[in-house]
Design a protein around this motif. Sequence first.
Motif, short mmCIF file in Angstrom:
data_model
loop_
_atom_site.label_atom_id
_atom_site.label_comp_id
_atom_site.label_asym_id
_atom_site.label_seq_id
_atom_site.Cartn_x
_atom_site.Cartn_y
_atom_site.Cartn_z
N TYR A 251 -52.50 26.47 -80.43
CA TYR A 251 -51.10 27.61 -81.71
C TYR A 251 -49.99 27.66 -81.68
O TYR A 251 -49.39 28.56 -82.57
CB TYR A 251 -51.85 28.55 -80.71
CG TYR A 251 -53.47 29.44 -80.97
CD1 TYR A 251 -53.45 29.57 -82.64
CD2 TYR A 251 -54.20 29.09 -80.70
CE1 TYR A 251 -55.24 30.10 -82.88
CE2 TYR A 251 -56.06 29.04 -80.38
CZ TYR A 251 -56.14 28.91 -81.47
OH TYR A 251 -57.67 29.32 -82.04
N ILE A 256 -46.89 29.55 -84.10
CA ILE A 256 -47.38 31.02 -83.08
C ILE A 256 -46.07 31.58 -81.65
O ILE A 256 -46.72 30.43 -81.44
CB ILE A 256 -48.89 31.65 -83.26
CG1 ILE A 256 -49.55 31.57 -84.62
CG2 ILE A 256 -48.63 32.36 -82.36
CD1 ILE A 256 -50.82 32.33 -84.42
N LYS A 257 -45.50 32.02 -81.86
CA LYS A 257 -45.37 32.38 -80.69
C LYS A 257 -45.60 32.87 -79.68
O LYS A 257 -46.73 33.63 -80.26
CB LYS A 257 -43.42 33.61 -81.12
CG LYS A 257 -43.19 32.99 -82.03
CD LYS A 257 -41.59 34.31 -82.68
CE LYS A 257 -41.55 34.81 -83.95
NZ LYS A 257 -41.39 34.49 -85.11
N LYS A 258 -45.19 32.53 -78.71
CA LYS A 258 -45.96 32.83 -77.22
C LYS A 258 -45.80 34.39 -77.30
O LYS A 258 -47.54 34.84 -76.52
CB LYS A 258 -45.17 32.00 -75.52
CG LYS A 258 -46.29 31.66 -74.51
CD LYS A 258 -45.22 30.74 -73.93
CE LYS A 258 -43.94 32.24 -73.27
NZ LYS A 258 -42.57 30.72 -72.71
N ASN A 260 -46.62 36.79 -78.99
CA ASN A 260 -47.83 37.40 -79.71
C ASN A 260 -49.04 36.79 -79.30
O ASN A 260 -50.34 36.89 -80.08
CB ASN A 260 -47.49 37.06 -80.97
CG ASN A 260 -46.41 37.81 -81.40
OD1 ASN A 260 -46.10 38.48 -80.82
ND2 ASN A 260 -46.15 37.27 -82.31
N LEU A 261 -49.43 35.60 -77.82
CA LEU A 261 -50.23 35.56 -77.29
C LEU A 261 -50.87 35.70 -76.57
O LEU A 261 -50.05 36.21 -75.61
CB LEU A 261 -50.66 33.82 -77.38
CG LEU A 261 -50.37 32.91 -78.81
CD1 LEU A 261 -50.41 31.50 -78.37
CD2 LEU A 261 -52.11 32.89 -79.51
N TYR A 281 -54.45 37.17 -79.97
CA TYR A 281 -54.10 37.87 -81.14
C TYR A 281 -53.11 38.92 -80.56
O TYR A 281 -53.80 39.33 -81.66
CB TYR A 281 -53.55 36.42 -82.38
CG TYR A 281 -52.16 36.62 -83.64
CD1 TYR A 281 -51.59 36.05 -82.73
CD2 TYR A 281 -51.64 37.56 -83.97
CE1 TYR A 281 -49.71 36.10 -83.38
CE2 TYR A 281 -51.17 38.00 -84.79
CZ TYR A 281 -49.77 36.78 -84.81
OH TYR A 281 -48.73 36.88 -85.58
N THR A 337 -58.28 33.24 -87.93
CA THR A 337 -57.04 32.19 -87.49
C THR A 337 -55.48 32.35 -88.73
O THR A 337 -54.66 32.87 -88.55
CB THR A 337 -57.37 31.32 -87.46
OG1 THR A 337 -57.98 30.66 -86.75
CG2 THR A 337 -56.00 30.08 -87.42
N ALA A 340 -54.29 35.97 -88.16
CA ALA A 340 -52.55 35.44 -87.26
C ALA A 340 -51.50 34.70 -88.28
O ALA A 340 -50.71 35.34 -87.90
CB ALA A 340 -53.66 35.15 -86.15
N VAL A 341 -51.37 34.06 -88.85
CA VAL A 341 -50.75 32.83 -89.33
C VAL A 341 -50.33 33.56 -90.26
O VAL A 341 -48.98 33.91 -90.33
CB VAL A 341 -51.36 31.74 -89.58
CG1 VAL A 341 -52.27 30.95 -88.62
CG2 VAL A 341 -51.68 31.75 -90.57
N THR A 343 -49.79 36.96 -90.76
CA THR A 343 -48.79 38.23 -90.09
C THR A 343 -47.55 37.93 -88.80
O THR A 343 -47.25 38.29 -89.22
CB THR A 343 -49.92 38.37 -89.05
OG1 THR A 343 -51.32 39.21 -89.41
CG2 THR A 343 -49.66 39.73 -87.38
N GLU A 344 -48.30 36.48 -88.68
CA GLU A 344 -47.36 35.72 -87.59
C GLU A 344 -45.74 35.31 -89.04
O GLU A 344 -44.52 35.25 -88.16
CB GLU A 344 -47.58 34.27 -87.22
CG GLU A 344 -46.71 33.51 -86.13
CD GLU A 344 -46.46 34.81 -85.18
OE1 GLU A 344 -47.71 35.23 -84.37
OE2 GLU A 344 -45.71 33.99 -84.42
#
Length: 463
Positions: A251, A256-258, A260-261, A281, A337, A340-341, A343-344
């Motif tokens: 991820y 994806i930024k750390k 946000n996980l 996420y 996914t 999430a991507v 949103t990111e």
Amino acid sequence: MSEQKNVTMEKIVSLCKRRGFVFPSSEIYGGFAAVYDFGPYGTELANNIKAAWWKAMVQENENIVGLDSSIFMHPRVWEASGHVGGFADPLTECRNCHTRSRVDHLLEDAGVFADEKMSEDEINKLMKENKDKIKCPKCGASDFSEAKKFNLLVKSNLGNFTGNWGDDPAYLRGETCQGIYINFKNVLDSTRQKIPFGIAQIGKAFRNEITARQFIFRKREFEQMEMQMFLAPKGAMDVYEDWRKRRWQYYLDLGIKKENLNWHEHENLVFYAKAAWDIEYKFPFGFKEMEGIHYRTDYDLSQHSKFSGKDLSYQDPVTGEKYMPHVVETSVGVDRTFLAVITEAYSEEKLEDGSERTVLKLPHRLAPIKLAVFPLLKNKAELVKKAREIYDNLKLQWMCEFDDNGNVGKRYRRQDEIGTPYCVTVDFDSLEKGTVTVRDRDSMKQETIQIEELETYLNEKLK
Ligand code: ATP
């Protein structure tokens, strides 16, 4: 330039609709709850997500092979897996606004944990005990009907013409991994794989989800990317821990930024599991499960051995040791996914000239369109011809778009919103000096490049 990261679900849903990423299913008929269609850019993004997963799982691992099993399976599969008996969510209805909700979700929002295995009576008792804490997500009332468990498997009326499975319905698969378990022996016998090895599969799954309020986060027809690693019991836990690390890193590699996980450990494990963690996420509605990573021991193959009457145990070719393989699974949804991507990547920026733009800062490999080619002016035949020539050449290598609508500023805004990393503009210098300008999505900086060097330049940039 100042960046605002105020991402709401409304903004994402609106962009997805406006720009052809996600459409509600059957919209002209008034929609069809919790079913969605991917539009032209959504299809590209979903394909790129699947390709990234396939590369990380199958291409880069010598001991993982792919599979594409059918959606329909013998009804006994779902008995063996426990889905016929136990794949059920508790449902309740708000007495004030009649909105249906999953009780485990209502309790979770109130900070109370409900075990999956609880009976209807136990769930109802827990609801009563926490009566004042649980609130309807729609109207806020705290008055609910008795909870009832609903099976999530979707039945079909596929005909029993061959008569080999009795009166049971054939289900649409509720998860893809059962197709992996029932093909374990086939893969073993037809490839040179030896334990430890894995089987990976991407495919549709169907669940009669009873609450469906979170866009593509919870669909009734969705797509899973699952990998099952078959292992000797000894050392399986180490393999599990290794996969936890690898899936987390995956991820990060996906941009994806750390922060946000999040890791979420299952509090109450099902009786056969030895470990279960979710990677969550930070969706606009909070941290929620994106992927599950589970150590399922020998439960799955033992069950299928028992129900099918076929021995699925494995004999180690070197030591001669015989055992039922243990399974470590990684399981993630394409749709989660996707959400999430997006949103990111979603970003709103105020530019120096006071204007604003929305931009999807997708990693290059996930962007639906890699390059857009524009003629500066639509009514200058030589510019259009040159731009077409460049587009026709670049499209052989990348997903490209040719755009001569409106002015260049408008075209940039459109490409920014779908996340296109580079826009190539053909202007009068292209005709006189053989150059084009290449504009970078994120920095908005423009570079002048010789046309004959364009491909090398883009190859480097899009690597
Ligand atoms: P949840 O608790 O959110 O219902 P789950 O624990 O039932 O999810 P799993 O059965 O572990 O989910 O499925 C593995 C993955 O498949 C999930 O992590 C998720 O990414 C995806 N998935 C599951 N159900 C759905 C759904 N209804 N819509 C979209 N994706 C889903």
